[in-house]
Design a protein around this motif. Structure first.
Motif, PDB file in Angstrom:
ATOM      1  N   ARG A 366      -7.934  16.138  35.071  1.00 20.93           N
ATOM      2  CA  ARG A 366      -9.069  16.743  34.452  1.00 20.93           C
ATOM      3  C   ARG A 366      -9.391  16.577  32.916  1.00 20.93           C
ATOM      4  N   TRP A 367      -8.363  16.355  32.269  1.00 20.65           N
ATOM      5  CA  TRP A 367      -8.376  16.336  30.775  1.00 20.65           C
ATOM      6  C   TRP A 367      -9.001  15.102  30.258  1.00 20.65           C
ATOM      7  N   GLU A 368      -9.716  15.360  29.206  1.00 20.15           N
ATOM      8  CA  GLU A 368     -10.234  13.800  28.782  1.00 20.15           C
ATOM      9  C   GLU A 368      -9.168  13.483  27.999  1.00 20.15           C
ATOM     10  N   PRO A 369      -8.887  12.009  27.864  1.00 16.52           N
ATOM     11  CA  PRO A 369      -7.949  11.342  27.035  1.00 16.52           C
ATOM     12  C   PRO A 369      -8.236  11.384  25.417  1.00 16.52           C
ATOM     13  N   MET A 370      -7.281  11.547  24.884  1.00 20.58           N
ATOM     14  CA  MET A 370      -7.251  11.352  23.299  1.00 20.58           C
ATOM     15  C   MET A 370      -8.083  10.110  22.696  1.00 20.58           C
ATOM     16  N   PRO A 371      -8.822   9.960  21.903  1.00 20.19           N
ATOM     17  CA  PRO A 371      -9.235   8.893  21.294  1.00 20.19           C
ATOM     18  C   PRO A 371      -8.035   8.316  20.650  1.00 20.19           C
ATOM     19  N   ARG A 372      -7.999   6.960  20.115  1.00 21.87           N
ATOM     20  CA  ARG A 372      -6.853   6.662  19.329  1.00 21.87           C
ATOM     21  C   ARG A 372      -5.655   6.660  19.793  1.00 21.87           C
ATOM     22  N   ARG A 373      -5.572   6.797  21.241  1.00 24.13           N
ATOM     23  CA  ARG A 373      -4.144   7.005  22.061  1.00 24.13           C
ATOM     24  C   ARG A 373      -3.313   5.554  21.712  1.00 24.13           C
ATOM     25  N   SER A 374      -3.608   4.661  21.706  1.00 21.38           N
ATOM     26  CA  SER A 374      -2.957   3.407  21.611  1.00 21.38           C
ATOM     27  C   SER A 374      -2.551   3.349  20.175  1.00 21.38           C
ATOM     28  N   GLU A 375      -3.231   3.787  18.987  1.00 18.48           N
ATOM     29  CA  GLU A 375      -2.983   3.749  17.621  1.00 18.48           C
ATOM     30  C   GLU A 375      -1.906   4.754  17.412  1.00 18.48           C
ATOM     31  N   ILE A 376      -2.096   5.862  17.963  1.00 14.84           N
ATOM     32  CA  ILE A 376      -1.070   7.392  17.800  1.00 14.84           C
ATOM     33  C   ILE A 376       0.278   6.733  18.521  1.00 14.84           C
ATOM     34  N   THR A 377       0.353   6.261  19.582  1.00 15.63           N
ATOM     35  CA  THR A 377       1.408   5.760  20.345  1.00 15.63           C
ATOM     36  C   THR A 377       2.092   4.792  19.401  1.00 15.63           C
ATOM     37  N   GLU A 378       1.531   3.671  19.173  1.00 15.61           N
ATOM     38  CA  GLU A 378       2.265   2.572  18.186  1.00 15.61           C
ATOM     39  C   GLU A 378       2.956   3.344  16.920  1.00 15.61           C
ATOM     40  N   ARG A 379       2.295   4.283  16.264  1.00 21.40           N
ATOM     41  CA  ARG A 379       2.674   4.835  14.972  1.00 21.40           C
ATOM     42  C   ARG A 379       3.877   5.552  15.368  1.00 21.40           C
ATOM     43  N   ASN A 380       4.035   6.387  16.404  1.00 23.62           N
ATOM     44  CA  ASN A 380       4.983   7.035  16.722  1.00 23.62           C
ATOM     45  C   ASN A 380       5.935   6.216  17.285  1.00 23.62           C
ATOM     46  N   ARG A 381       5.970   5.201  17.970  1.00 18.23           N
ATOM     47  CA  ARG A 381       6.948   4.156  18.013  1.00 18.23           C
ATOM     48  C   ARG A 381       7.433   3.682  16.810  1.00 18.23           C
ATOM     49  N   HIS A 382       6.891   3.395  15.583  1.00 16.50           N
ATOM     50  CA  HIS A 382       7.484   2.911  14.519  1.00 16.50           C
ATOM     51  C   HIS A 382       8.338   4.130  13.868  1.00 16.50           C
ATOM     52  N   ILE A 383       7.801   5.334  13.982  1.00 16.79           N
ATOM     53  CA  ILE A 383       8.654   6.338  13.381  1.00 16.79           C
ATOM     54  C   ILE A 383       9.974   6.508  14.274  1.00 16.79           C
ATOM     55  N   CYS A 384       9.975   6.285  15.576  1.00 21.12           N
ATOM     56  CA  CYS A 384      11.142   6.197  16.461  1.00 21.12           C
ATOM     57  C   CYS A 384      12.144   5.253  16.043  1.00 21.12           C
ATOM     58  N   GLU A 385      11.387   3.978  15.840  1.00 18.38           N
ATOM     59  CA  GLU A 385      12.512   2.959  15.483  1.00 18.38           C
ATOM     60  C   GLU A 385      13.147   3.086  14.131  1.00 18.38           C
ATOM     61  N   LEU A 386      12.392   3.738  13.297  1.00 17.95           N
ATOM     62  CA  LEU A 386      12.959   4.081  11.910  1.00 17.95           C
ATOM     63  C   LEU A 386      14.015   5.323  12.109  1.00 17.95           C
ATOM     64  N   ALA A 387      13.498   6.083  12.821  1.00 15.02           N
ATOM     65  CA  ALA A 387      14.835   7.439  12.898  1.00 15.02           C
ATOM     66  C   ALA A 387      16.045   6.457  13.629  1.00 15.02           C
ATOM     67  N   ALA A 388      15.719   5.715  14.506  1.00 19.08           N
ATOM     68  CA  ALA A 388      16.849   5.069  15.234  1.00 19.08           C
ATOM     69  C   ALA A 388      17.879   4.465  14.473  1.00 19.08           C
ATOM     70  N   SER A 389      16.877   3.426  13.609  1.00 18.62           N
ATOM     71  CA  SER A 389      17.748   2.484  12.815  1.00 18.62           C
ATOM     72  C   SER A 389      18.629   3.112  11.668  1.00 18.62           C
ATOM     73  N   TYR A 390      18.307   4.495  11.358  1.00 19.64           N
ATOM     74  CA  TYR A 390      19.119   5.282  10.376  1.00 19.64           C
ATOM     75  C   TYR A 390      20.314   5.854  10.967  1.00 19.64           C
ATOM     76  N   LEU A 391      20.583   5.585  12.383  1.00 18.75           N
ATOM     77  CA  LEU A 391      21.653   5.864  13.236  1.00 18.75           C
ATOM     78  C   LEU A 391      22.710   4.975  13.128  1.00 18.75           C
ATOM     79  N   LYS A 392      22.374   3.765  12.963  1.00 19.10           N
ATOM     80  CA  LYS A 392      23.245   2.612  13.191  1.00 19.10           C
ATOM     81  C   LYS A 392      24.026   2.573  11.859  1.00 19.10           C
TER      82      LYS A 392
END
Length: 392
Positions: A366-392
Motif C-alpha cells: 500500500r506504500w508509494e515507492p520512493m522517487p529516485r529509488r535506483s539512484e539512491i540504491t546505487e549511491r548506497n552501494r558505492h558507500i558500501c563498496e568504499l566501507a568494505a574496501s577500507y576493511l581489506k
C-alpha cells in the motif's frame, strides 16, 4: 544457562525530560505488554538489576566534572554555578535538558546495560536484552541527543576491563553512534560498526565513511551512511554485506548491538523510508553472527525510536522474539500480516493519538515507492563498496 535474559530496570521509567519530549519511556511499557500478550515474557526470563552503577566504571567513560554536574543538576533546586554551566555540558537545550532525578535514572539505565553484559560474559545467559539502554550519543564530557550517560560504552568498558574480550559494537539506529565510536576510536580491541542516515542532513552530523579510527584503532571504525529515503532492500543489502566483512575482520568474542528503531518511514526524526521488515531481518543476522563468531554471546540494547505507538513496540518485540526464538516468529515469517493481539491494541488505542497498525509487519504493497529509488540504491552501494574496501 538461560538462552536469553530480558533485563528491565524500573527506574529507567523515570528517565523523562518533559511531558512533550520525543523521548517517551511509555515505549518500554508498551513493548513488555505486547510480549506478555503473546506469552513471550515469562517471569523467569525477566532480570531486575540489584546493584547500583559502579562509580569508578562510570568515570572510565565520563569525566568527573561532567558526572558531578549531572548529579548537581539532578537536585530539585540546583545551585550556582551548576545552573550557569549546564550549557557547557550539553544539558540546557531543548534536545537534552536537565531534569530532577536525572543522574539516578541515567545511572540505573547504565547499570542495566552493565548487568546485561555481565549475564552474558559470566555464562549465565547466552543472550541478554536491555531495551532501556542504547543511549549512544552521550560524550565523555557532555550529554547530547537525549543521552546523559553512554550506557553502551560503559557496558563495553566493563567487558574489556573484566574479561579482556574482543568486542564488536553494531549500531542500527538511524542516527550515527558517535558517542560509542569516540569512546573506542583508538582501541584495536573494540570494533564499531554503524549504519545510519548520512550526517549531511541528520543529527549528529558525523559518521562519514572516512571515519576509520585512529592510532592503534585505525581500521576498527566502520560507518555506512545511507541516503535519505533509503528503503528496505537497499538498507538490508548495505547492512548485511558490510556486516559479514566486518565480522571476518573483527573476529569478536562478543557482540554488543544497539537497536534504535527510528529508520522506519513513520519515525518523525529521520528521512529513511524503511518498514518493519528491517527490524525482523537485522536481529536475525546479528543472532546468526553471534553463534558463528562468538559462541552465542550477544548483548542487545534499545536506543532511538520516536513513533512509540506504531513502530517501537513491534520492532523491539521482534528483537526479543528473535533472541528468545519464540514460536510465534515462524508464524510471522509465514504470514507477515499476522494480527497483533486484540487486547493489546484495545488497551493502547485508548491513549494513541493515531490509529495503531494491527499486524506485526507492514503491508508495504500500500506504500508509494520512493522517487529516485535506483539512484539512491546505487549511491548506497558505492558507500558500501568504499566501507568494505577500507576493511581489506
Amino acid at each position: 544457562m538461560l538462552q536469553a535474559a530480558y533485563v528491565y530496570h524500573p527506574d529507567s521509567l523515570n528517565y523523562v525530560f518533559r511531558r512533550d519530549h520525543p523521548f517517551d519511556q511509555r515505549r518500554l511499557v508498551m513493548t513488555m505488554e505486547l510480549l506478555e500478550q503473546v506469552q513471550a515474557l515469562p517471569e523467569n526470563v525477566i532480570h531486575i538489576p540489584s546493584q547500583p552503577l559502579n562509580e569508578q566504571l562510570l568515570q572510565r567513560v565520563h569525566i568527573p566534572e561532567y558526572i558531578e554536574t549531572v548529579k548537581q543538576l539532578s537536585l530539585a533546586s540546583p545551585a550556582e554555578p551548576y545552573l550557569s554551566q549546564a550549557g557547557q555540558y550539553g544539558l540546557d537545550y531543548d534536545e537534552t535538558p536537565f531534569f530532577k532525578g536525572m543522574h539516578q535514572s541515567a545511572a540505573a539505565i547504565a547499570a542495566g546495560s552493565v548487568y546485561a553484559a555481565e549475564l552474558v560474559m559470566s555464562g549465565k545467559a547466552e543472550h541478554a536484552l536491555h531495551l532501556g539502554g542504547g543511549l549512544h550519543h552521550a560524550l565523555p564530557q557532555k550529554g547530547a541527543g537525549f543521552c546523559i550517560y553512554n550506557d553502551a560504552s560503559i557496558a563495553i568498558r566493563h567487558i574489556r576491563d573484566h574479561y579482556g574480550a574482543r568486542v564488536l559494537y553494531i549500531d542500527t539506529d538511524v542516527h550515527h553512534g558517535d558517542g560509542v565510536e569516540l569512546s573506542f576510536y583508538t582501541d584495536p580491541e573494540v570494533f564499531t560498526y554503524s549504519i545510519h542516515e548520512t550526517g549531511k542532513f541528520l543529527f549528529p552530523g558525523t559518521g562519514r565513511v572516512e571515519e576509520r579510527g585512529a592510532g592503534e584503532g585505525f581500521g576498527c571504525t566502520i560507518n555506512v551512511p545511507v541516503e535519505p529515503y533509503t528503503e528496505d532492500d537497499s538498507w538490508l543489502e548495505c547492512f548485511s554485506t558490510v556486516l559479514q566483512q566486518v565480522l571476518e575482520c573483527a573476529r569478536p568474542d562478543v557482540i554488543v548491538s544497539q537497536h534504535g528503531c527510528d529508520a522506519h518511514a513513520l519515525d518523525p526524526l529521520s528521512h529513511i523510508h524503511c518498514s518493519m521488515r528491517i527490524y525482523r531481518e537485522m536481529p536475525k543476522l546479528i543472532h546468526q553472527a553471534a553463534h558463528d563468531f562468538c559462541n552465542g554471546r550477544w548483548v542487545a540494547l534499545g536506543g532511538g525510536g520516536y513513533d512509540i505507538w506504531r513502530v517501537v513496540p513491534r520492532a523491539w518485540s521482534l528483537l526479543w522474539l528473535e533472541m528468545s526464538q519464540h514460536a510465534i516468529l515462524s508464524e510471522i515469517d509465514r504470514h507477515p500480516l499476522l494480527a497483533l493481539p486484540p487486547a493489546w491494541l484495545a488497551r493502547w488505542q485508548q491513549e494513541s493519538p493515531v490509529p495503531l497498525p494491527d499486524t506485526w509487519l507492514d503491508d508495504v504493497s500500500r506504500w508509494e515507492p520512493m522517487p529516485r529509488r535506483s539512484e539512491i540504491t546505487e549511491r548506497n552501494r558505492h558507500i558500501c563498496e568504499l566501507a568494505a574496501s577500507y576493511l581489506k
